[in-house]
Motif scaffolding. Sequence first.
Motif, PDB file in Angstrom:
ATOM      1  N   HIS A 252     -10.539   5.363  -1.639  1.00 52.30           N
ATOM      2  CA  HIS A 252      -9.717   5.146  -2.958  1.00 52.30           C
ATOM      3  C   HIS A 252      -8.085   5.549  -1.911  1.00 52.30           C
ATOM      4  CE1 HIS A 252     -12.646   6.627  -5.495  1.00 52.30           C
ATOM      5  NE2 HIS A 252     -12.605   5.619  -6.056  1.00 52.30           N
ATOM      6  N   TYR A 253      -7.234   4.231  -2.503  1.00 50.08           N
ATOM      7  CA  TYR A 253      -5.785   3.829  -2.258  1.00 50.08           C
ATOM      8  C   TYR A 253      -5.406   3.276  -3.432  1.00 50.08           C
ATOM      9  CZ  TYR A 253      -6.751  -1.511  -0.795  1.00 50.08           C
ATOM     10  OH  TYR A 253      -7.301  -2.232  -1.248  1.00 50.08           O
TER      11      TYR A 253
ATOM     12  N   ASN B  45      -2.674   2.265   8.636  1.00 53.52           N
ATOM     13  CA  ASN B  45      -2.537   3.201   7.928  1.00 53.52           C
ATOM     14  C   ASN B  45      -3.986   4.034   7.438  1.00 53.52           C
ATOM     15  OD1 ASN B  45      -2.633   5.146   5.646  1.00 53.52           O
ATOM     16  ND2 ASN B  45      -1.251   3.754   4.339  1.00 53.52           N
TER      17      ASN B  45
ATOM     18  N   SER C  71      -5.502   1.902  -8.301  1.00 55.45           N
ATOM     19  CA  SER C  71      -6.278   2.845  -7.649  1.00 55.45           C
ATOM     20  C   SER C  71      -7.032   1.831  -7.228  1.00 55.45           C
ATOM     21  CB  SER C  71      -6.426   4.456  -7.915  1.00 55.45           C
ATOM     22  OG  SER C  71      -7.673   4.529  -7.316  1.00 55.45           O
TER      23      SER C  71
ATOM     24  N   ILE D  73       0.628  -0.834   0.007  1.00 54.89           N
ATOM     25  CA  ILE D  73       0.156  -0.238   0.033  1.00 54.89           C
ATOM     26  C   ILE D  73       1.329   1.478   0.158  1.00 54.89           C
ATOM     27  CG2 ILE D  73      -1.577   1.567   1.039  1.00 54.89           C
ATOM     28  CD1 ILE D  73      -2.028  -1.774  -0.440  1.00 54.89           C
TER      29      ILE D  73
ATOM     30  N   GLU E 216      -1.778   0.823  -4.365  1.00 50.19           N
ATOM     31  CA  GLU E 216      -1.338  -0.428  -4.043  1.00 50.19           C
ATOM     32  C   GLU E 216      -0.487  -0.467  -5.478  1.00 50.19           C
ATOM     33  OE1 GLU E 216      -1.970  -4.469  -4.282  1.00 50.19           O
ATOM     34  OE2 GLU E 216      -3.323  -3.743  -3.107  1.00 50.19           O
TER      35      GLU E 216
ATOM     36  N   LYS F  74      -0.444   4.434  -0.691  1.00 48.66           N
ATOM     37  CA  LYS F  74      -0.579   5.913   0.267  1.00 48.66           C
ATOM     38  C   LYS F  74      -2.088   5.861  -0.108  1.00 48.66           C
ATOM     39  CE  LYS F  74      -0.710   9.360  -3.561  1.00 48.66           C
ATOM     40  NZ  LYS F  74      -0.746  10.737  -3.411  1.00 48.66           N
ATOM     41  N   TRP F  75      -3.220   6.749   0.626  1.00 50.57           N
ATOM     42  CA  TRP F  75      -4.374   6.606   0.160  1.00 50.57           C
ATOM     43  C   TRP F  75      -4.510   8.202  -0.217  1.00 50.57           C
ATOM     44  CZ3 TRP F  75      -9.058   4.189   1.654  1.00 50.57           C
ATOM     45  CH2 TRP F  75      -8.477   3.437   3.071  1.00 50.57           C
TER      46      TRP F  75
ATOM     47  N   SER G  25      -7.049   6.924   6.477  1.00 49.90           N
ATOM     48  CA  SER G  25      -7.616   7.805   5.179  1.00 49.90           C
ATOM     49  C   SER G  25      -7.818   8.663   5.627  1.00 49.90           C
ATOM     50  CB  SER G  25      -8.829   7.405   4.375  1.00 49.90           C
ATOM     51  OG  SER G  25     -10.322   7.103   5.745  1.00 49.90           O
TER      52      SER G  25
END
Length: 715
Positions: A64-65, A397, A81, A56, A67, A58-59, A399
Amino acid sequence: MQIPNITFEMKLKLVFVSVVLIIGTTTSLFAQKKDFSYAQLFQGTATDVTKPLPSIVKWLDDDHYIENRKDETDGKLKLMSIEVKSGKAVPYDDKMPKDEETPKAASISKDAKNVTYSPDKKYAAYTLNNNLFITEVATEKTTQITKDGNDSIMNGYSSWVYFEEILGRPTRYRAFWWSPDSKHIAFMHFDDSPVPVFPIYVSTGQHGYLENERYPKAGDMNPYVKIGITSVDNPAIIWADFNEKDDQYFGMPYWSPSGKLLVQWMNRGQDNLKLYEVDLASGKKREVYDEKQKTWIDLDDADRIEFLSAGKGWIIKSDKDGWENLYLFDDQGKFITQLTSGNFWGTSILRIDEKSKTIFFRARKENSARFDLYKVGLDGKGLARLTFGDYSHDQVNISPNGKYFITTYSNLSTPYRMALLDMKGKVIRELGDSRGIAFENYSVPKSELKYAKSQDGLFNLPVLITYPTNFDPNKKYPVLISIYGGPNAGTVYDRWRPVGGVNQWWAQEGLIQVSFDNRSSGHFGKNGMNYIYRQLGKFEIEDYMSCAQWLKQQAWIDSNRLCITGGSFGGYMTCMALTYGADVFPFGIANSSVTDWSLYDTHYTERYMDQPKENPDGYRATSVLTYADRYKGLLRIIHGTSDDNVHMQNSIQFISKLEDSKKHFEFMVYPGERHGISAAKGQHNRLESYQFIYDRLLNKPMPAVFWGNGALRGF
């Protein structure tokens, strides 16, 4: 129900099918799992026992994050995304700024240290020859801020004791800090001239030479320190209103979002912490926080303060009530309210959502060996645990606006997994499992958390046991105990232990592996640590003796084949175990050990012990040298000749005592090595330690493959 007639041929077929089923089932039940090979454990040969969890990045937003995922067609890593609710993945066009896009000032000398760009990337600050410089990136204009730097005067570059004990190794000696508006720099000015010089002999060449280190041992003079403030518009220095000759310490300063400078000050006795707001124009200081404790306060806490947005105040973490709790202050330093109250430890704020007036933080509370995510309101109400199950949630982590979070979790019997949750603690989706396709094919040792009662009956001390593969409780096994033991440095956690390496090898060789934690480890908060004040090492070794005595009561332990090992503070504990605890511990391997606290540095030692002149009985009672005459087992002592942290002087003085007492021991010296013994000599150290374990615990020859094959991974 009427049973139909069965012919003889049908009976034969049924019998045959039954036999086949029984044989197949029996074969399946008793199929031998495989041991790992030497190449798999020590040379990195693939096993497919584990696999990586999703990466991962980031957000992107609350729904949506991003990967980093391997493409199924070409096998290349690509950014995707991911939609939170559906899990739908679409390619993501990476527009994130990259480090190489940061403009570089070509005029900066290659000898410059700790080049650090301002938040707006327009300026670079660095030190050169112990002076502080600022270079404007666009024009290459360089301004020398200080001019008095020399071998004992350092500007923006740490004195050794500040680097090691206060500012921390990750700073790489950097002791200057940009303001958030990129206009100012705060820095520390060190005068090492009052600090005694410790000579470290280097044997290189025909005559060798001395490496002279400014190192303040317990009770010695510390460096004089000043706090300076300078500006990109004006190179003049404003000195904060402190007397540099006072016996004091300064912690890492904080810049608030509104541009205020907060300086951490502490007395030499380390039981009084004050925060001062320093005026940037005049250097005048105003006290905004004052904390006193009967024992000590840690100055090296890197995340003591978290700020709200500009002008709205700050949150301080303190263990003054015996646990790590959070307290809210306004922007002027006025106390507002206590935000948490309870047995929290390892507390760290992950996000402050001012819109919902909620703080999200990670801490150990439900079980001292596990981490969880919690939330609480800015009014101190609504405390709730957000993570689930009997797991340690080691990475969380959140959001951007606190709608969801991703957790990486495990326990001793569950390999790492990853899950996506909402802020009510509901699992939206499991994202990954680190079990590989071959996990069930190999013998993975079982690990278990047990508890032993301390000698005084006040604490249930955590004991982590990893059993040999094919463990038989009717047999007796040798034991390898790996410890550290320093204050707030516990090693026993209820989290998955990675498969592979030397731990797996020892499990296959029939060795029980154990870790202990004592009362000062953090499991019992500051309340537990306070016991060690002015007697650093006494309760710790007695707690370890209690754990070892509990172990010896187990039917499957061979009490005569028990070895304790550790390095640095763990080396000190090992030396104490073979002297103070000689009736309990027959074998030990001690790396880079402190043996007498008067030989270690001021800030660390005096935090717990006060100065030698203030506590002579405490120093005597906690010195390994005091108990050298009790030694009767076999200790392997290991030290690097150039260790600039724990000087080899410690081991030499202990060895001298043992020799004068006609005691048998082993000693291995590593020329030129520092506190960590690395490269070829590090491999040799590991091999020699393995040899010791084979000879003394396993009572069989060490496989020749160790001495004759490639590099080994860490001990």
